[in-house]
Write a protein that holds these residues in place. Sequence first.
Motif, PDB file in Angstrom:
ATOM      1  N   PRO A  34      -1.845   2.218   4.642  1.00  0.00           N
ATOM      2  CA  PRO A  34      -0.440   2.590   4.841  1.00  0.00           C
ATOM      3  C   PRO A  34       0.236   1.783   5.944  1.00  0.00           C
ATOM      4  O   PRO A  34      -0.383   1.402   6.944  1.00  0.00           O
ATOM      5  N   MET A  35       1.537   1.560   5.741  1.00  0.00           N
ATOM      6  CA  MET A  35       2.336   0.822   6.729  1.00  0.00           C
ATOM      7  C   MET A  35       3.026   1.758   7.713  1.00  0.00           C
ATOM      8  O   MET A  35       3.587   1.291   8.711  1.00  0.00           O
ATOM      9  N   ASN A  36       3.023   3.068   7.440  1.00  0.00           N
ATOM     10  CA  ASN A  36       3.848   3.994   8.236  1.00  0.00           C
ATOM     11  C   ASN A  36       3.057   5.132   8.858  1.00  0.00           C
ATOM     12  O   ASN A  36       3.577   6.222   9.062  1.00  0.00           O
ATOM     13  N   GLY A  37       1.794   4.902   9.149  1.00  0.00           N
ATOM     14  CA  GLY A  37       1.019   5.942   9.809  1.00  0.00           C
ATOM     15  C   GLY A  37      -0.404   5.981   9.311  1.00  0.00           C
ATOM     16  O   GLY A  37      -0.831   5.163   8.479  1.00  0.00           O
ATOM     17  N   SER A  38      -1.158   6.952   9.824  1.00  0.00           N
ATOM     18  CA  SER A  38      -2.561   7.094   9.435  1.00  0.00           C
ATOM     19  C   SER A  38      -2.892   8.484   8.913  1.00  0.00           C
ATOM     20  O   SER A  38      -3.821   8.645   8.123  1.00  0.00           O
ATOM     21  N   THR A  39      -2.162   9.498   9.352  1.00  0.00           N
ATOM     22  CA  THR A  39      -2.385  10.873   8.907  1.00  0.00           C
ATOM     23  C   THR A  39      -1.059  11.440   8.410  1.00  0.00           C
ATOM     24  O   THR A  39      -0.021  11.281   9.070  1.00  0.00           O
ATOM     25  N   PHE A  40      -1.089  12.104   7.261  1.00  0.00           N
ATOM     26  CA  PHE A  40       0.134  12.564   6.610  1.00  0.00           C
ATOM     27  C   PHE A  40      -0.032  14.021   6.178  1.00  0.00           C
ATOM     28  O   PHE A  40      -1.127  14.458   5.834  1.00  0.00           O
ATOM     29  N   THR A  41       1.089  14.748   6.211  1.00  0.00           N
ATOM     30  CA  THR A  41       1.095  16.158   5.824  1.00  0.00           C
ATOM     31  C   THR A  41       2.134  16.392   4.725  1.00  0.00           C
ATOM     32  O   THR A  41       2.747  15.455   4.234  1.00  0.00           O
ATOM     33  N   GLU A  42       2.341  17.659   4.359  1.00  0.00           N
ATOM     34  CA  GLU A  42       3.190  18.019   3.228  1.00  0.00           C
ATOM     35  C   GLU A  42       4.573  17.370   3.318  1.00  0.00           C
ATOM     36  O   GLU A  42       5.148  17.209   4.394  1.00  0.00           O
ATOM     37  N   ASN A  43       5.082  16.977   2.151  1.00  0.00           N
ATOM     38  CA  ASN A  43       6.433  16.417   1.971  1.00  0.00           C
ATOM     39  C   ASN A  43       6.635  15.050   2.623  1.00  0.00           C
ATOM     40  O   ASN A  43       7.736  14.495   2.548  1.00  0.00           O
ATOM     41  N   GLN A  44       5.617  14.495   3.255  1.00  0.00           N
ATOM     42  CA  GLN A  44       5.770  13.188   3.881  1.00  0.00           C
ATOM     43  C   GLN A  44       5.542  12.068   2.862  1.00  0.00           C
ATOM     44  O   GLN A  44       4.931  12.254   1.818  1.00  0.00           O
ATOM     45  N   GLU A  45       6.050  10.887   3.205  1.00  0.00           N
ATOM     46  CA  GLU A  45       5.883   9.713   2.353  1.00  0.00           C
ATOM     47  C   GLU A  45       4.765   8.833   2.901  1.00  0.00           C
ATOM     48  O   GLU A  45       4.673   8.590   4.107  1.00  0.00           O
ATOM     49  N   VAL A  46       3.924   8.346   2.005  1.00  0.00           N
ATOM     50  CA  VAL A  46       2.875   7.384   2.346  1.00  0.00           C
ATOM     51  C   VAL A  46       3.276   6.045   1.716  1.00  0.00           C
ATOM     52  O   VAL A  46       3.426   5.949   0.497  1.00  0.00           O
ATOM     53  N   ARG A  47       3.443   5.024   2.546  1.00  0.00           N
ATOM     54  CA  ARG A  47       3.817   3.688   2.052  1.00  0.00           C
ATOM     55  C   ARG A  47       2.629   2.743   2.193  1.00  0.00           C
ATOM     56  O   ARG A  47       2.142   2.515   3.304  1.00  0.00           O
ATOM     57  N   ILE A  48       2.209   2.184   1.065  1.00  0.00           N
ATOM     58  CA  ILE A  48       1.062   1.283   1.061  1.00  0.00           C
ATOM     59  C   ILE A  48       1.530  -0.082   0.576  1.00  0.00           C
ATOM     60  O   ILE A  48       1.921  -0.246  -0.586  1.00  0.00           O
ATOM     61  N   GLY A  49       1.523  -1.053   1.452  1.00  0.00           N
ATOM     62  CA  GLY A  49       1.958  -2.394   1.104  1.00  0.00           C
ATOM     63  C   GLY A  49       0.925  -3.122   0.257  1.00  0.00           C
ATOM     64  O   GLY A  49      -0.283  -3.058   0.539  1.00  0.00           O
ATOM     65  N   LEU A  50       1.393  -3.801  -0.796  1.00  0.00           N
ATOM     66  CA  LEU A  50       0.506  -4.571  -1.668  1.00  0.00           C
ATOM     67  C   LEU A  50       0.446  -6.004  -1.123  1.00  0.00           C
ATOM     68  O   LEU A  50       1.101  -6.920  -1.629  1.00  0.00           O
ATOM     69  N   SER A  51      -0.340  -6.175  -0.076  1.00  0.00           N
ATOM     70  CA  SER A  51      -0.448  -7.465   0.604  1.00  0.00           C
ATOM     71  C   SER A  51      -1.418  -8.360  -0.168  1.00  0.00           C
ATOM     72  O   SER A  51      -2.638  -8.288   0.009  1.00  0.00           O
ATOM     73  N   ILE A  52      -0.872  -9.193  -1.024  1.00  0.00           N
ATOM     74  CA  ILE A  52      -1.660 -10.043  -1.903  1.00  0.00           C
ATOM     75  C   ILE A  52      -1.585 -11.482  -1.395  1.00  0.00           C
ATOM     76  O   ILE A  52      -0.505 -11.957  -1.023  1.00  0.00           O
TER      77      ILE A  52
END
Length: 458
Positions: A34-52
């Motif tokens: 993830p680009m925006n954190g390491s631990t996430f809880t309800e209703n939060q967004e997880v953003r995972i960059g496709l670094s190719i």
Amino acid sequence: MEENNSTTPIEMRLSDVPGMPSPELELSYVTAIPMNGSTFTENQEVRIGLSIPENAFCDLKRAYLKYKLNNTGAGSAFLDPIVGGVSVIDNFRVIGGTGALLEEVIHYNTFYAVMNSYKNKDVVSSVHNIMEGASKNPAVALKTNANNTNAECAGMVSITNGQSRVITHRPQSAFFNADRYMPLGFTQGLNYVSITLAQNSTAFIIPNENAANASTYSISEVELHLPILKPGPEFASMFRSAMSSGVPIQIHSVGVQNTQQAMPNGATGEQTLTFSTRKRSVKSLVNVLRPSANITVDERNSVSGFVNADTSEYNFSIGGMRVPAQRIKAKANINGIDMGELLANTQLALGHYSSDLRGICSIHTTADMSSGGNEEYLNHSEHDGKCGKAVFALDLESYNAAFSGKNLASQGLPLVWHAQVGGTEGAQANGALQCDLYVIHDIVFVLDGVSGVLTANS
């Protein structure tokens, strides 16, 4: 002159030399985080960059998502029997490098529950149990309007408070199941996956013995494992030259769009629910009914707790025409029970009709049943108040090929579901129902060779 149609069987072509694949591709693996954190809880967004890496392709069909699901509540909690820990994924999106939306699946967890429900029970209870935490008895029929005890949740995966389980999931996504390698190393900007997490009360199922303790969770150690295929410099240069010359780079896949409607509390008789979709090639429609209140109740089966609302017949209005003209019938009563036509249309809609390898998780085996267990596909009067596996589907594909579905892009009329509901298992017994209509459609990802922008066309 007589024709000679003879040919040498492949088993006897002993002098054939297997061809070498061209171009040669070097396989490696990238782990995206993830680009925006390491631990996430309800209703939060997880953003995972496709670094190719530059000038590389990605075999997304072999990719998988991995995360640790932590029970941060005061008591133990069960995972959904069909999807396990995938219940925490409410919305699944893929965003292009310029910010354009490439794919969006709302209520992703419920769509995944539909797909898993129509797999063989042995697959769900073994592979999906190990990878995602699905139940060893995925056909369990949990209650829809009352709490379930620990005994009724037998076989389901439990996470003790303060403990965790690692979930490994293959995305049920058009972007991750395209029919070609994705040229992400040739695109502009950073493409990324956006996951919106479900509410606490949706993710877990709390047993009745633990009802005083509200459920809470978090996810951490999120990883997206991506197989990377890197060609040699000659092919990469040739591919870029083809792009810049205007050669269209088009990659086909099959996606899903979700729209929702509500069936009011106490509804009975003829129901007409109107949905909006403007997809160009609709392959099939899948309508799922769940009690609205249960979606946000800790003790209920929020994700895969499907009900049939005692529906006896249904069809759709598509472009102002009823399809099919003669309604699809279903009957839940023991006397004259009719489940076959409903199941046949669902198999047609999911593309399983001609395959004997596709089953359904609907036989609920219990230790005290000498006959091997109850049939929990379409609930009947003996099993009032329990969820089933029935959905209301329709196949719209002319033939099994790309862009052979129904064109709704130019239709000026909405999509309408007509159903006859009632009886003791209708909305008057389960309260208001949420209807999730999943429109399965063709989609093409287009890479503009000049700008390097990746877009989606459906």
